[in-house]
Design a protein around this motif. Structure first.
Motif, short mmCIF file in Angstrom:
data_model
loop_
_atom_site.label_atom_id
_atom_site.label_comp_id
_atom_site.label_asym_id
_atom_site.label_seq_id
_atom_site.Cartn_x
_atom_site.Cartn_y
_atom_site.Cartn_z
N SER A 39 9.55 -2.91 8.29
CA SER A 39 10.79 -2.31 7.83
C SER A 39 11.25 -1.28 8.87
CB SER A 39 10.59 -1.61 6.48
OG SER A 39 11.71 -0.79 6.19
N MET A 40 12.47 -1.40 9.31
CA MET A 40 13.02 -0.45 10.27
C MET A 40 13.31 0.89 9.59
SD MET A 40 12.87 -2.30 12.90
CE MET A 40 13.83 -1.55 14.18
N ARG A 41 13.41 0.90 8.28
CA ARG A 41 13.70 2.15 7.55
C ARG A 41 12.44 2.91 7.19
NH1 ARG A 41 18.45 -0.51 4.29
NH2 ARG A 41 20.12 -0.05 5.75
N THR A 42 11.40 2.20 6.72
CA THR A 42 10.20 2.90 6.25
C THR A 42 9.08 2.90 7.28
OG1 THR A 42 9.18 0.93 5.26
CG2 THR A 42 10.72 2.21 3.86
N MET A 73 11.06 -1.55 0.16
CA MET A 73 12.47 -1.95 0.13
C MET A 73 12.83 -2.78 -1.09
SD MET A 73 12.25 -4.22 3.61
CE MET A 73 13.15 -5.69 3.25
N ALA A 79 16.44 -2.84 -2.67
CA ALA A 79 17.42 -2.45 -1.64
C ALA A 79 18.42 -3.56 -1.37
CB ALA A 79 16.70 -2.08 -0.34
N SER A 115 17.81 -5.11 4.04
CA SER A 115 17.32 -3.99 4.83
C SER A 115 16.94 -4.51 6.21
CB SER A 115 16.09 -3.39 4.14
OG SER A 115 15.69 -2.20 4.77
#
Length: 92
Positions: free
Chosen positions: A33-36, A68, A71, A74
């Motif tokens: 995940s690029m977010r987490t 995610m 979401a 994502s």
């Protein structure tokens, strides 16, 4: 109602699996995940996604482990799983 995947398996929302339009069924991928920043190893067992610019659909469990779930979409990075990834993600 159970649903068959392209591999012939019954879809299991608790498995670490994914759908990809082109990669061979059975391919193991590390998805990050690029977010987490979390990552998980999944096995391609279905085809898709077939809408928008999405490149992979993850099972609910894979999405949950990546942080995610819920979401919708994502950004993720995908790479082939390495042998050491397989050992780390094997059931105990």
């Amino acid at each position: 109602m159970s649903r068959a995947t392209a591999s012939g398996e019954t879809f299991d929302p608790d498995a670490l699996t994914a759908a990809h339009p082109l990669l061979p069924l059975g391919t193991r991928l590390r998805v990050r995940s690029m977010r987490t920043g979390r990552s998980v190893v999944v096995r391609v067992n279905d085809r898709g996604p077939f809408h928008g610019h999405r490149i992979i659909d993850l099972s609910p469990e894979a999405a949950r482990q990546l942080g995610m779930l819920g979401a919708g979409t994502s950004p993720v990075a995908i790479e082939p799983a390495r042998p050491e990834d397989e050992v780390a993600s094997a059931p105990r």
